[in-house]
Design an enzyme around this catalytic site. Structure first.
Site, PDB file in Angstrom:
ATOM      1  N   TYR A  67       0.854  -1.189   0.000  1.00 14.77           N
ATOM      2  CA  TYR A  67       0.000   0.000   0.000  1.00 14.77           C
ATOM      3  C   TYR A  67       0.884   1.230   0.000  1.00 14.77           C
ATOM      4  O   TYR A  67       1.853   1.311   0.761  1.00 14.77           O
ATOM      5  CB  TYR A  67      -0.895   0.013   1.251  1.00 14.77           C
ATOM      6  CG  TYR A  67      -1.784   1.227   1.360  1.00 14.77           C
ATOM      7  CD1 TYR A  67      -2.825   1.435   0.462  1.00 14.77           C
ATOM      8  CD2 TYR A  67      -1.585   2.173   2.368  1.00 14.77           C
ATOM      9  CE1 TYR A  67      -3.650   2.553   0.564  1.00 14.77           C
ATOM     10  CE2 TYR A  67      -2.411   3.292   2.473  1.00 14.77           C
ATOM     11  CZ  TYR A  67      -3.434   3.476   1.573  1.00 14.77           C
ATOM     12  OH  TYR A  67      -4.247   4.577   1.678  1.00 14.77           O
ATOM     13  N   ASP A  77       9.301   2.730   0.262  1.00 11.53           N
ATOM     14  CA  ASP A  77       8.216   3.406   0.968  1.00 11.53           C
ATOM     15  C   ASP A  77       8.335   3.013   2.437  1.00 11.53           C
ATOM     16  O   ASP A  77       7.924   1.935   2.846  1.00 11.53           O
ATOM     17  CB  ASP A  77       6.859   3.000   0.391  1.00 11.53           C
ATOM     18  CG  ASP A  77       5.703   3.705   1.099  1.00 11.53           C
ATOM     19  OD1 ASP A  77       5.949   4.392   2.109  1.00 11.53           O
ATOM     20  OD2 ASP A  77       4.553   3.555   0.638  1.00 11.53           O
ATOM     21  N   LYS A 109       3.873   8.867   9.041  1.00  9.92           N
ATOM     22  CA  LYS A 109       3.579   8.292  10.360  1.00  9.92           C
ATOM     23  C   LYS A 109       4.559   8.771  11.446  1.00  9.92           C
ATOM     24  O   LYS A 109       4.416   9.889  11.912  1.00  9.92           O
ATOM     25  CB  LYS A 109       3.481   6.773  10.244  1.00  9.92           C
ATOM     26  CG  LYS A 109       2.335   6.400   9.276  1.00  9.92           C
ATOM     27  CD  LYS A 109       1.916   4.959   9.217  1.00  9.92           C
ATOM     28  CE  LYS A 109       0.613   4.845   8.422  1.00  9.92           C
ATOM     29  NZ  LYS A 109       0.682   4.135   7.170  1.00  9.92           N
TER      30      LYS A 109
HETATM   31  C1  LIG Z   1       0.105   4.669   5.749  1.00 13.67           C
HETATM   32  C2  LIG Z   1       0.918   4.430   4.537  1.00 13.67           C
HETATM   33  C3  LIG Z   1       0.899   5.299   3.434  1.00 13.67           C
HETATM   34  C4  LIG Z   1      -0.073   6.454   3.339  1.00 13.67           C
HETATM   35  O1  LIG Z   1       0.143   7.392   4.324  1.00 13.67           O
HETATM   36  P1  LIG Z   1      -1.057   8.391   4.720  1.00 13.67           P
HETATM   37  O2  LIG Z   1      -0.421   9.336   5.688  1.00 13.67           O
HETATM   38  O3  LIG Z   1      -2.122   7.540   5.305  1.00 13.67           O
HETATM   39  O4  LIG Z   1      -1.486   9.068   3.474  1.00 13.67           O
HETATM   40  C5  LIG Z   1       1.775   5.084   2.397  1.00 13.67           C
HETATM   41  N1  LIG Z   1       2.632   4.042   2.421  1.00 13.67           N
HETATM   42  C6  LIG Z   1       2.676   3.179   3.443  1.00 13.67           C
HETATM   43  C7  LIG Z   1       3.662   2.072   3.430  1.00 13.67           C
HETATM   44  C8  LIG Z   1       1.791   3.323   4.520  1.00 13.67           C
HETATM   45  O5  LIG Z   1       1.799   2.434   5.512  1.00 13.67           O
END
Ligand SMILES: *Cc1c(COP(=O)(O)O)cnc(C)c1O
Length: 417
Positions: free
Chosen positions: A143, A238, A266
């Site tokens: 994701y 990511d 995060k």
């Molecule tokens: C949570 C997440 C996102 C998206 O971040 P948001 O702040 O919710 O837009 C992108 N990549 C990874 C791996 C994530 O866990």
């Protein structure tokens, strides 16, 4: 007791789609209504009906030091007195950028944004602008936020077919998103072979944590490093979840692999809406106003969010033993789940107990899990005062604020499910 949560949920549904501002919060996968939160402190979260829970969601990762961590809260309160936003540069943005670069010293430049979605979307635009190529490779089950081109998870199994997961995403928007299988080098090789000179970047969660936790197989990340280099494509980690969690330097430090770009979110914002993308100077210099890749934000580098990020990263940097502690806490939980007969994947303080008999190394393995059993397990844990993620496909997050008492209570709950 959940009377007040039920009433607030009913009310919220009148004016907010599904009553929530992010779908997983609705608890749909666990067949009950959500609890509404009143406040949180340390490892504990409190709902509006007076229930108290040991929290393993931790705001989906950011609260690695626990909720309402005093140095962050105090600094944020003080910063508020100076105004909430200026839309002009401040010294603290540079302080935070330098702190981030201390975590990934092989990188040169940082751009601050407001969410992980935005960080990844921007990093991909930069990778395309830098390479002059359109196609990217992503992995099924990874994701990367909710931007149009990345909302593709499972195609028909045909390597080249990329169907959007969401209504409202035109097929053309995902046509340049090629799908590979996580932990499957062959699927990546095939895409490079079928699209010579066309792939701008491979984007990967170095530890998959949005399909439940699935660690990279030995050598998989190095393989991605090698194949991207050989094809003049960029490798983007990511690290919105793994950044500042697996180690201060995130997955690149933990696994000893240096990607070309990294996205953070995060943890980096200390609980405020802040994220970042970083890269080498030659790559980052394609970003406006230096270069021709446009990316902007009215609230980017917001002074309050930046203050929270600085205080949280300073705390993590100054006490790296935190990482040993949260690892050991997660290990205790792992052992309890194993004893209960779960399949468990764990990397540091990220873990997932799976309702399946075999090992979980791929997205296909994840899909074999019994989500009904998961839902019953979730409800049992919640009723025992333990708040875990309301989905089989999410990680458990352990924080430095979790105590021996919390762990004992959690282990007892696991034994009782
Ligand atoms: C949570 C997440 C996102 C998206 O971040 P948001 O702040 O919710 O837009 C992108 N990549 C990874 C791996 C994530 O866990």
């Amino acid at each position: 007791m959940s009377d007040r949560s039920e009433a607030l949920f009913d009310d919220a549904k009148q004016v907010i789609p599904g009553g929530v501002n992010s779908p997983v919060r609705a608890f749909k996968a666990v067949e009950r209504n959500p609890v509404f939160i009143k406040n949180a402190k340390g490892s504990h979260i409190f709902d509006v009906d007076g229930n108290e829970y040991v929290d393993y969601v931790c705001s989906w990762g950011p609260m690695i030091l626990g909720h309402a961590y005093p140095p962050v809260i105090e600094a944020v309160k003080k910063a508020c007195d100076n105004g909430l936003s200026y839309g002009a540069p401040t010294e603290n943005e540079t302080v935070l950028a330098k702190l981030i670069l201390e975590a990934v010293p092989f990188m040169d430049k940082v751009r601050l944004v407001n969410s992980g979605t935005e960080a990844v979307m921007s990093a991909i635009r930069v990778a395309r602008g830098y390479t002059g190529r359109d196609k990217i490779i992503k992995f099924r089950g990874n994701y990367h936020g909710h931007s149009d081109g990345l909302l593709v998870t499972a195609g028909s199994g045909l390597l080249t077919e990329s169907n959007p997961d969401s209504a409202g995403v035109p097929k053309g928007y995902t046509a340049t998103t090629l799908l590979a299988d996580y932990n499957d080098a062959t699927s990546v090789e095939a895409l490079f072979k079928a699209n010579p000179g066309e792939i701008a970047a491979v984007i990967v969660e170095p530890v998959s944590a949005n399909m439940g936790v699935v660690p990279p197989k030995e050598g998989f990340l190095q393989f991605l490093r090698d194949i991207t280099k050989a094809n003049d494509s960029l490798l983007i980690f990511d690290e919105v979840i793994t950044g500042f969690r697996l180690a201060f330097g995130g997955a690149s430090e933990y696994f000893g692999i240096q990607p070309d770009m990294i996205t953070f979110g995060k943890i980096v914002g200390g609980g405020m809406p802040l994220a970042a993308y970083v890269g080498k100077a030659d790559i980052m210099n394609v970003v406006a106003p230096v270069g021709s890749v446009y990316q902007a934000g009215t609230l980017s580098g917001n002074p309050i969010a930046v203050t929270a990020g600085i205080k949280q990263l300073e705390a993590l940097k100054s006490d790296k033993a935190i990482y040993d502690r949260i690892d050991s806490y997660a290990k205790k939980l792992e052992e309890a789940y194993l004893e209960k007969g779960f399949t468990v994947n764990r990397v540091g303080s990220l873990l997932s107990p799976f309702f399946t008999s075999g090992p979980v190394v791929s997205y296909a393995d994840v899909l074999k899990c019994d989500t009904n059993k998961f839902a019953a397990y979730f409800r049992s844990m919640l009723s025992q005062g333990i708040y875990v993620a309301p989905s089989q496909f999410e990680a458990m997050f352990v924080s430095d604020a979790h105590t021996e008492d919390d762990l004992d209570k959690t282990i007892k709950a696991i034994q009782n499910i």
